[in-house]
Motif scaffolding. Structure first.
Motif, mmCIF file in Angstrom:
data_model
loop_
_atom_site.group_PDB
_atom_site.id
_atom_site.type_symbol
_atom_site.label_atom_id
_atom_site.label_comp_id
_atom_site.label_asym_id
_atom_site.label_seq_id
_atom_site.Cartn_x
_atom_site.Cartn_y
_atom_site.Cartn_z
ATOM 1 N N GLN A 112 0.469 4.519 6.925
ATOM 2 C CA GLN A 112 0.861 3.067 6.513
ATOM 3 C C GLN A 112 2.177 2.652 6.652
ATOM 4 N N LYS B 148 0.912 -1.281 -0.019
ATOM 5 C CA LYS B 148 -0.108 0.013 0.149
ATOM 6 C C LYS B 148 0.761 1.193 0.174
ATOM 7 N N TYR C 263 -8.072 2.617 -4.553
ATOM 8 C CA TYR C 263 -7.532 1.531 -3.608
ATOM 9 C C TYR C 263 -6.726 2.268 -2.312
ATOM 10 N N ILE C 264 -6.657 3.618 -2.238
ATOM 11 C CA ILE C 264 -5.986 3.898 -0.984
ATOM 12 C C ILE C 264 -6.844 4.008 0.143
#
Length: 303
Positions: A238, A126, A302-303
């Motif tokens: 993240q 990610k 997709y974050i």
């Protein structure tokens, strides 16, 4: 020669300031990405205000460069005083790493390649996705001198008109940072980033049509200037979750990644303008911007 040496020293010092600022912000707010995104937006607004003030003062003092540089040095000393007196350490004494010259030299030599940890996935998939998204959002900011040539040769802007355009650009950036810092807390990082990326399409699409359309696109798409604040905040969070990354080290890696875009970006845009002009499509670099935005839009899901 004195001016060249001065620019060289500023070039060394300024990145260190921003890396330290990023590390301090992450130490304090890493547990809350939306709050961090809001704070980054406020910082960007303050930077934009400083830029507008600096450009205005420089214009007034254009006939006396020595006075302009003296005033700049005075502001730098004031900044030093404010930080030395007002900024406290963000880590407890037990968590701090003592300075070691040999380690520092080794890390400086490794700095250009340190961004590989982000893009190669060493801090997680990610984080790699967020780093790639950050590059896509940052590249259009590296048009630099190529855009000035475009404005002169294609739009026919004189120096005064171009200076007025840059002031408008700074004004929309300021508005973007102020509203962006508020909207990111209301909408959340994902939805705000999507909205800001969509906004970033307005200026290049307008610029492909005409100067006036580009101006309209700049105003309508003002949120594009703050599209990366949520991504930067989420990247810090993240990376910390994946391997407990040291925030100073992570800030350095992010700075190295953005520094690479500043090296590669002008080469890409210069090549596109040259190639586009040969086939009578000088707007090619704006088409490239639109392509970057569409790719970024897909990744932002997709974050």
């Amino acid at each position: 020669m004195a001016v060249s040496i001065g620019k060289f020293l500023v070039t060394i010092c300024l990145p260190q300031y921003f890396v330290a600022s990023s590390a301090i912000t992450a130490d304090l707010l890493a547990s809350s990405p939306q709050q961090m995104g809001t704070f980054i937006g406020i910082q960007m607004a303050l930077i934009q205000i400083g830029l507008i003030i600096g450009i205005t003062i420089a214009g007034k003092l254009s006939g006396s460069p020595q006075l302009a540089y003296t005033l700049s040095s005075a502001f730098a000393l004031l900044s030093l005083f404010v930080i030395a007196v007002g900024q406290r350490e963000t880590l407890d004494s037990g968590d701090r790493v003592s300075f070691d010259m040999s380690t520092a030299v080794r890390k400086i030599l490794q700095a250009p390649a340190s961004a590989a940890r982000l893009v190669a996935g060493r801090r997680g998939g990610k984080v790699r996705l967020l780093a790639f998204l950050l590059v896509l959002q940052t590249l259009p900011q590296q048009r630099g001198d190529v855009f000035q040539v475009y404005a002169r040769d294609v739009w026919g802007l004189e120096a005064d008109s171009f200076a007025a355009f840059i002031k408008l650009w700074g004004g929309t950036g300021l508005l973007s940072s102020i509203l962006g810092s508020a909207l990111i807390g209301k909408f959340g990082i994902k939805r705000f980033t999507t909205l800001a990326i969509l906004s970033s399409l307005c200026f290049p699409i307008g610029s492909c049509i005409s100067y006036r359309a580009g101006l309209i696109g700049l105003v309508i798409g003002f949120l594009s200037a703050s599209q990366s604040i949520g991504v930067q905040a989420e990247l810090v969070v993240q990376a910390g979750k994946f391997d407990g990354a040291n925030q100073g080290e992570l800030a350095g890696e992010r700075a190295s990644l953005l520094a690479l875009t500043k090296v590669v970006g002008p080469l890409i845009y210069g090549g596109m303008f040259f190639a586009g002009s040969k086939v009578r499509i000088p707007q090619l670099m704006f088409v490239f911007d639109c392509a970057l935005a569409f790719i970024a839009l897909q990744i932002s899901r997709y974050i």
